[in-house]
Write a protein that holds these residues in place. Structure first.
Motif, PDB file in Angstrom:
ATOM      1  N   LYS A  97       0.866  -1.180   0.000  1.00  0.00           N
ATOM      2  CA  LYS A  97       0.000   0.000   0.000  1.00  0.00           C
ATOM      3  C   LYS A  97       0.898   1.223   0.000  1.00  0.00           C
ATOM      4  O   LYS A  97       1.791   1.347   0.833  1.00  0.00           O
ATOM      5  CB  LYS A  97      -0.913   0.030   1.235  1.00  0.00           C
ATOM      6  CG  LYS A  97      -1.774  -1.196   1.416  1.00  0.00           C
ATOM      7  CD  LYS A  97      -2.862  -1.256   0.382  1.00  0.00           C
ATOM      8  CE  LYS A  97      -3.748  -2.461   0.651  1.00  0.00           C
ATOM      9  NZ  LYS A  97      -4.953  -2.423  -0.117  1.00  0.00           N
ATOM     10  N   LEU A  98       0.672   2.131  -0.929  1.00  0.00           N
ATOM     11  CA  LEU A  98       1.482   3.330  -1.015  1.00  0.00           C
ATOM     12  C   LEU A  98       0.623   4.495  -1.476  1.00  0.00           C
ATOM     13  O   LEU A  98      -0.130   4.373  -2.444  1.00  0.00           O
ATOM     14  CB  LEU A  98       2.645   3.129  -2.002  1.00  0.00           C
ATOM     15  CG  LEU A  98       3.554   4.332  -2.231  1.00  0.00           C
ATOM     16  CD1 LEU A  98       4.347   4.653  -0.976  1.00  0.00           C
ATOM     17  CD2 LEU A  98       4.511   4.053  -3.390  1.00  0.00           C
ATOM     18  N   ASP A  99       0.727   5.587  -0.763  1.00  0.00           N
ATOM     19  CA  ASP A  99       0.101   6.839  -1.184  1.00  0.00           C
ATOM     20  C   ASP A  99       1.230   7.845  -1.354  1.00  0.00           C
ATOM     21  O   ASP A  99       1.873   8.232  -0.376  1.00  0.00           O
ATOM     22  CB  ASP A  99      -0.905   7.323  -0.146  1.00  0.00           C
ATOM     23  CG  ASP A  99      -1.585   8.617  -0.560  1.00  0.00           C
ATOM     24  OD1 ASP A  99      -1.646   8.904  -1.771  1.00  0.00           O
ATOM     25  OD2 ASP A  99      -2.056   9.344   0.333  1.00  0.00           O
ATOM     26  N   GLU A 100       1.495   8.218  -2.587  1.00  0.00           N
ATOM     27  CA  GLU A 100       2.553   9.173  -2.879  1.00  0.00           C
ATOM     28  C   GLU A 100       2.005  10.218  -3.834  1.00  0.00           C
ATOM     29  O   GLU A 100       1.403   9.886  -4.851  1.00  0.00           O
ATOM     30  CB  GLU A 100       3.748   8.466  -3.510  1.00  0.00           C
ATOM     31  CG  GLU A 100       4.925   9.374  -3.769  1.00  0.00           C
ATOM     32  CD  GLU A 100       6.138   8.610  -4.286  1.00  0.00           C
ATOM     33  OE1 GLU A 100       7.234   9.164  -4.204  1.00  0.00           O
ATOM     34  OE2 GLU A 100       5.988   7.478  -4.766  1.00  0.00           O
ATOM     35  N   GLY A 101       2.188  11.468  -3.492  1.00  0.00           N
ATOM     36  CA  GLY A 101       1.690  12.550  -4.331  1.00  0.00           C
ATOM     37  C   GLY A 101       2.008  13.899  -3.709  1.00  0.00           C
ATOM     38  O   GLY A 101       2.750  13.992  -2.737  1.00  0.00           O
ATOM     39  N   TYR A 102       1.422  14.925  -4.289  1.00  0.00           N
ATOM     40  CA  TYR A 102       1.632  16.296  -3.814  1.00  0.00           C
ATOM     41  C   TYR A 102       0.442  16.683  -2.932  1.00  0.00           C
ATOM     42  O   TYR A 102      -0.689  16.729  -3.416  1.00  0.00           O
ATOM     43  CB  TYR A 102       1.793  17.252  -4.989  1.00  0.00           C
ATOM     44  CG  TYR A 102       3.128  17.055  -5.670  1.00  0.00           C
ATOM     45  CD1 TYR A 102       4.223  17.844  -5.318  1.00  0.00           C
ATOM     46  CD2 TYR A 102       3.306  16.058  -6.616  1.00  0.00           C
ATOM     47  CE1 TYR A 102       5.462  17.647  -5.913  1.00  0.00           C
ATOM     48  CE2 TYR A 102       4.545  15.853  -7.218  1.00  0.00           C
ATOM     49  CZ  TYR A 102       5.606  16.651  -6.859  1.00  0.00           C
ATOM     50  OH  TYR A 102       6.832  16.443  -7.432  1.00  0.00           O
ATOM     51  N   TYR A 103       0.730  16.923  -1.652  1.00  0.00           N
ATOM     52  CA  TYR A 103      -0.322  17.190  -0.673  1.00  0.00           C
ATOM     53  C   TYR A 103      -0.025  18.441   0.145  1.00  0.00           C
ATOM     54  O   TYR A 103       1.130  18.792   0.348  1.00  0.00           O
ATOM     55  CB  TYR A 103      -0.497  16.001   0.275  1.00  0.00           C
ATOM     56  CG  TYR A 103      -0.875  14.732  -0.445  1.00  0.00           C
ATOM     57  CD1 TYR A 103      -2.133  14.577  -0.994  1.00  0.00           C
ATOM     58  CD2 TYR A 103       0.038  13.694  -0.584  1.00  0.00           C
ATOM     59  CE1 TYR A 103      -2.490  13.426  -1.668  1.00  0.00           C
ATOM     60  CE2 TYR A 103      -0.301  12.538  -1.250  1.00  0.00           C
ATOM     61  CZ  TYR A 103      -1.570  12.402  -1.794  1.00  0.00           C
ATOM     62  OH  TYR A 103      -1.907  11.269  -2.456  1.00  0.00           O
TER      63      TYR A 103
END
Length: 138
Positions: A97-103
């Motif tokens: 499970k991976l959540d990677e982005g611009y936040y």
């Protein structure tokens, strides 16, 4: 003359106390980000890693359903920047499970059912990652 000097000194002392109290009540950018509760009810923080002054990555666990959750929280929300939250069974070659982005404020939550298993977890803000794989067995 002496009486007014004492009053002025007393006023300055009072102002210094008030100013000091106000200064300690104001949060600073260096304070660590607190867990924001986005994993939901029943999740308890079981570990965390500070990301220098950028924020904190939290590992949480829900004993009623056997789920782990990872979330990375910035100290000071602002313009979107690259962030990540990852979770996998220990030793996996890629993040399950991976959540990677611009936040603006946090990455995740990511969930993984891993009751009675070891897991690897990680979080990052820009180039500031939580130091390789962080493992937890439970």
């Amino acid at each position: 003359m002496r009486r007014s000097t004492k009053r002025a000194a007393a006023r300055l002392g009072t102002l210094a106390l008030v100013a000091g109290a106000a200064a300690t009540a104001v949060p600073t950018a260096a304070q660590a980000a607190g867990y924001n509760g986005v994993c939901g009810s029943g999740y308890t923080v079981i570990d965390h890693r500070d990301l220098n002054l950028g924020g904190t990555v939290y590992l949480t666990y829900n004993s009623s359903n056997g789920n782990n959750c990872v979330v990375t929280v910035r100290n000071s929300p602002g313009q979107p920047i690259l962030m990540l939250a990852g979770l996998s069974l220990a030793g996996a070659s890629t993040w399950t499970k991976l959540d990677e982005g611009y936040y603006r404020s946090y990455a995740g939550p990511v969930f993984l059912h891993a009751e009675h298993n070891c897991i690897d977890w990680e979080g990052g803000i820009e180039d500031n990652v939580s130091g390789g794989f962080n493992s937890h067995c439970g």
